[in-house]
Design a protein around this motif. Structure first.
Motif, PDB file in Angstrom:
ATOM      1  N   GLY A 224       0.794  -1.224   0.000  1.00 39.82           N
ATOM      2  CA  GLY A 224       0.000   0.000   0.000  1.00 39.82           C
ATOM      3  C   GLY A 224       0.828   1.276   0.000  1.00 39.82           C
ATOM      4  O   GLY A 224       1.960   1.316  -0.496  1.00 39.82           O
ATOM      5  N   HIS A 225       0.249   2.338   0.577  1.00 36.05           N
ATOM      6  CA  HIS A 225       0.916   3.637   0.606  1.00 36.05           C
ATOM      7  C   HIS A 225       2.169   3.614   1.467  1.00 36.05           C
ATOM      8  O   HIS A 225       3.125   4.342   1.199  1.00 36.05           O
ATOM      9  CB  HIS A 225      -0.047   4.713   1.124  1.00 36.05           C
ATOM     10  CG  HIS A 225      -1.247   4.896   0.251  1.00 36.05           C
ATOM     11  ND1 HIS A 225      -1.145   5.251  -1.072  1.00 36.05           N
ATOM     12  CD2 HIS A 225      -2.574   4.748   0.501  1.00 36.05           C
ATOM     13  CE1 HIS A 225      -2.361   5.322  -1.595  1.00 36.05           C
ATOM     14  NE2 HIS A 225      -3.242   5.012  -0.662  1.00 36.05           N
TER      15      HIS A 225
ATOM     16  N   GLU B 195      -1.025  25.127  -2.115  1.00 32.57           N
ATOM     17  CA  GLU B 195      -2.345  25.031  -2.744  1.00 32.57           C
ATOM     18  C   GLU B 195      -2.571  23.639  -3.326  1.00 32.57           C
ATOM     19  O   GLU B 195      -3.651  23.063  -3.216  1.00 32.57           O
ATOM     20  CB  GLU B 195      -2.475  26.081  -3.852  1.00 32.57           C
ATOM     21  CG  GLU B 195      -3.833  26.105  -4.512  1.00 32.57           C
ATOM     22  CD  GLU B 195      -3.914  27.057  -5.704  1.00 32.57           C
ATOM     23  OE1 GLU B 195      -4.649  26.728  -6.645  1.00 32.57           O
ATOM     24  OE2 GLU B 195      -3.225  28.094  -5.688  1.00 32.57           O
ATOM     25  N   ARG B 196      -1.529  23.079  -3.935  1.00 31.44           N
ATOM     26  CA  ARG B 196      -1.625  21.726  -4.491  1.00 31.44           C
ATOM     27  C   ARG B 196      -1.899  20.703  -3.372  1.00 31.44           C
ATOM     28  O   ARG B 196      -2.706  19.784  -3.541  1.00 31.44           O
ATOM     29  CB  ARG B 196      -0.317  21.357  -5.214  1.00 31.44           C
ATOM     30  CG  ARG B 196      -0.047  22.147  -6.478  1.00 31.44           C
ATOM     31  CD  ARG B 196      -0.748  21.573  -7.675  1.00 31.44           C
ATOM     32  NE  ARG B 196      -0.253  20.249  -7.992  1.00 31.44           N
ATOM     33  CZ  ARG B 196      -0.969  19.323  -8.622  1.00 31.44           C
ATOM     34  NH1 ARG B 196      -2.211  19.582  -8.986  1.00 31.44           N
ATOM     35  NH2 ARG B 196      -0.463  18.132  -8.881  1.00 31.44           N
ATOM     36  N   LEU B 197      -1.241  20.881  -2.234  1.00 33.37           N
ATOM     37  CA  LEU B 197      -1.459  19.980  -1.106  1.00 33.37           C
ATOM     38  C   LEU B 197      -2.885  20.111  -0.566  1.00 33.37           C
ATOM     39  O   LEU B 197      -3.530  19.117  -0.225  1.00 33.37           O
ATOM     40  CB  LEU B 197      -0.446  20.269   0.008  1.00 33.37           C
ATOM     41  CG  LEU B 197       0.979  19.766  -0.223  1.00 33.37           C
ATOM     42  CD1 LEU B 197       1.918  20.322   0.833  1.00 33.37           C
ATOM     43  CD2 LEU B 197       1.036  18.241  -0.237  1.00 33.37           C
ATOM     44  N   HIS B 198      -3.363  21.353  -0.498  1.00 31.76           N
ATOM     45  CA  HIS B 198      -4.723  21.587  -0.006  1.00 31.76           C
ATOM     46  C   HIS B 198      -5.744  20.889  -0.899  1.00 31.76           C
ATOM     47  O   HIS B 198      -6.676  20.234  -0.414  1.00 31.76           O
ATOM     48  CB  HIS B 198      -4.990  23.094   0.039  1.00 31.76           C
ATOM     49  CG  HIS B 198      -6.322  23.442   0.632  1.00 31.76           C
ATOM     50  ND1 HIS B 198      -7.361  23.938  -0.137  1.00 31.76           N
ATOM     51  CD2 HIS B 198      -6.803  23.344   1.898  1.00 31.76           C
ATOM     52  CE1 HIS B 198      -8.414  24.142   0.642  1.00 31.76           C
ATOM     53  NE2 HIS B 198      -8.107  23.793   1.872  1.00 31.76           N
ATOM     54  N   ARG B 199      -5.555  21.020  -2.205  1.00 32.10           N
ATOM     55  CA  ARG B 199      -6.448  20.354  -3.155  1.00 32.10           C
ATOM     56  C   ARG B 199      -6.358  18.831  -3.034  1.00 32.10           C
ATOM     57  O   ARG B 199      -7.345  18.121  -3.183  1.00 32.10           O
ATOM     58  CB  ARG B 199      -6.116  20.780  -4.581  1.00 32.10           C
ATOM     59  CG  ARG B 199      -6.711  22.151  -4.947  1.00 32.10           C
ATOM     60  CD  ARG B 199      -6.096  22.721  -6.205  1.00 32.10           C
ATOM     61  NE  ARG B 199      -6.109  21.793  -7.323  1.00 32.10           N
ATOM     62  CZ  ARG B 199      -5.402  21.979  -8.450  1.00 32.10           C
ATOM     63  NH1 ARG B 199      -4.634  23.043  -8.575  1.00 32.10           N
ATOM     64  NH2 ARG B 199      -5.457  21.097  -9.415  1.00 32.10           N
ATOM     65  N   ALA B 200      -5.149  18.321  -2.762  1.00 33.18           N
ATOM     66  CA  ALA B 200      -4.949  16.877  -2.644  1.00 33.18           C
ATOM     67  C   ALA B 200      -5.641  16.308  -1.406  1.00 33.18           C
ATOM     68  O   ALA B 200      -6.069  15.152  -1.395  1.00 33.18           O
ATOM     69  CB  ALA B 200      -3.453  16.557  -2.591  1.00 33.18           C
TER      70      ALA B 200
ATOM     71  N   ALA C  58     -13.712  14.398  -1.622  1.00 38.15           N
ATOM     72  CA  ALA C  58     -14.200  13.066  -1.268  1.00 38.15           C
ATOM     73  C   ALA C  58     -13.077  12.084  -0.957  1.00 38.15           C
ATOM     74  O   ALA C  58     -13.173  11.278  -0.051  1.00 38.15           O
ATOM     75  CB  ALA C  58     -15.068  12.530  -2.398  1.00 38.15           C
ATOM     76  N   GLY C  59     -12.003  12.141  -1.738  1.00 37.38           N
ATOM     77  CA  GLY C  59     -10.899  11.203  -1.526  1.00 37.38           C
ATOM     78  C   GLY C  59      -9.567  11.921  -1.588  1.00 37.38           C
ATOM     79  O   GLY C  59      -9.408  12.889  -2.333  1.00 37.38           O
ATOM     80  N   THR C  60      -8.613  11.457  -0.814  1.00 35.97           N
ATOM     81  CA  THR C  60      -7.293  12.084  -0.803  1.00 35.97           C
ATOM     82  C   THR C  60      -6.517  11.705  -2.062  1.00 35.97           C
ATOM     83  O   THR C  60      -6.503  10.542  -2.465  1.00 35.97           O
ATOM     84  CB  THR C  60      -6.507  11.615   0.450  1.00 35.97           C
ATOM     85  OG1 THR C  60      -7.279  11.873   1.606  1.00 35.97           O
ATOM     86  CG2 THR C  60      -5.182  12.353   0.556  1.00 35.97           C
ATOM     87  N   ASP C  61      -5.873  12.690  -2.673  1.00 38.62           N
ATOM     88  CA  ASP C  61      -5.025  12.446  -3.839  1.00 38.62           C
ATOM     89  C   ASP C  61      -3.622  12.093  -3.324  1.00 38.62           C
ATOM     90  O   ASP C  61      -2.755  12.948  -3.198  1.00 38.62           O
ATOM     91  CB  ASP C  61      -5.002  13.707  -4.718  1.00 38.62           C
ATOM     92  CG  ASP C  61      -4.066  13.583  -5.912  1.00 38.62           C
ATOM     93  OD1 ASP C  61      -3.446  12.516  -6.095  1.00 38.62           O
ATOM     94  OD2 ASP C  61      -3.935  14.575  -6.654  1.00 38.62           O
ATOM     95  N   GLU C  62      -3.411  10.798  -3.003  1.00 36.29           N
ATOM     96  CA  GLU C  62      -2.149  10.365  -2.414  1.00 36.29           C
ATOM     97  C   GLU C  62      -0.965  10.554  -3.358  1.00 36.29           C
ATOM     98  O   GLU C  62       0.154  10.802  -2.916  1.00 36.29           O
ATOM     99  CB  GLU C  62      -2.215   8.900  -1.987  1.00 36.29           C
ATOM    100  CG  GLU C  62      -2.766   8.679  -0.595  1.00 36.29           C
ATOM    101  CD  GLU C  62      -4.253   8.408  -0.609  1.00 36.29           C
ATOM    102  OE1 GLU C  62      -4.827   8.436  -1.711  1.00 36.29           O
ATOM    103  OE2 GLU C  62      -4.846   8.190   0.466  1.00 36.29           O
TER     104      GLU C  62
END
Length: 339
Positions: free
Chosen positions: A78-79, A256-261, A265-269
């Protein structure tokens, strides 16, 4: 000579009293015993600089005849696995793999391509291109050409060439000239000359562009951001806006990219892990500051909240909860200032 992958505002520094043989042995024990000692792996790999981790990798290979990354892949999942492997990967190879992942499969991840190519220096891009060819036996430019199109492709290829001027000196005359060219290429003509935007925004140094954007406002009475939004569209527009954002404040762009990630609904890992790993020795301290300034809460608390929610996972997905917990522990440790 200082590494081009190390800045002055990273959270991870060289570990004092470092011993690659001691660390290699401890890692071996952590993954060879009954059950993996995740705490030991996290404490070692998040408290060593990437240069030190590369020495551990060499020591591990010499002592045990195996690649550390292969043993990590075999023992973890996994992650947690992805992050541990990322930490023992040289920065240029890590970025090369991130770029490849952005372009393979059914669809291209244009946001990831934009983020990586706009935030790396020319010298970093040259190393990334070399690493890309070494790993994939194909040039980065060829893959960008086959996976993207139009003005977006031209701009990406220009950035990938690593030809941006990195001088800190600024030329006021050139700034006025470039501002005039940009004005004539966009606001002051019917149709837009996209090539002029690519040439100037992808090749001039960041300090030079900062002055150019000031001159542009004087000429057009508009901010360059408004002109780009009005004259251009699609992924090309997004790329040029990202360049402007980085010229003005790269840590704020990445915050900003981290905030969006993290939101939604789901985290952009994919994005979260990449930024946290790749900026941990460059400017993660500044990214933390910008995140708090813009969103009113810390990046630390955001990661803890979004990756370790208090509500239990349903449907027998407790293993996913454990994976998220390990992921968050790595990221939170990466964020701390180890000095």
């Amino acid at each position: 000579m200082a590494s081009i992958w190390v800045g002055h505002r990273g959270t991870i520094r060289d570990y004092p009293d470092f011993s690659p043989s001691v660390d290699a042995e401890a890692i071996r024990k952590a993954i060879r015993g009954i059950g993996t000692d995740e705490k030991m792996l996290i404490s070692i790999l998040t408290e060593r600089s990437n240069a030190q981790r590369q020495l551990i990798v060499k020591e591990y290979q010499a002592a045990y005849g195996k690649e550390l990354k292969d043993d990590l892949k075999g023992d973890l999942s996994g992650h947690f696995e992805h992050l541990m492997v990322a930490l023992v990967t040289p920065p240029a190879v890590f970025d090369a793999k991130q770029l490849k992942k952005s372009m393979k499969g059914a669809g291209t991840n244009e946001d990831a391509l934009t983020e990586i190519l706009t935030t790396r220096t020319s010298r970093q891009m040259k190393e990334i291109s070399q690493a890309y060819y070494t790993v994939y036996k194909k040039s980065l430019g060829d893959d960008i050409s086959s996976e993207t199109s139009g003005d977006f492709r031209k701009a990406l290829l220009t950035l990938a060439d690593g030809r941006r001027d990195e001088s800190l000196k600024v030329d006021e005359h050139l700034a006025k000239k470039d501002a005039q060219i940009l004005y004539k290429a966009g606001e002051n003509r019917w149709g837009t000359d996209e090539d002029k935007f690519t040439e100037i925004l992808c090749l001039r140094s960041f300090p030079q562009l900062k002055l150019t954007f000031d001159e542009y406002r004087n000429i057009s009475q508009k901010d360059i951001v408004d002109s780009i939004k009005g004259e251009l569209s699609g992924h090309f527009e997004d790329l040029l806006l990202a360049i402007v954002h980085c010229v003005r404040n790269t840590p704020a762009f990445l915050a900003e990219r981290l905030h969006r990630a993290l939101k939604g609904a789901g985290t952009d890992e994919f994005t979260l892990n990449r930024i946290m790993v790749s900026r941990s020795e460059i400017d993660l301290l500044d990214i933390r500051i910008e995140f708090k300034k813009h969103y009113g809460y810390s990046l630390y608390s955001a990661i803890k909240t979004f990756l370790c929610p208090l509500t239990p996972f349903s449907g027998g997905d407790w293993w996913k909860g454990e994976d998220k917990e390990e992921q968050s522990r790595i990221l939170l440790e990466t964020m701390k200032s180890h000095s």
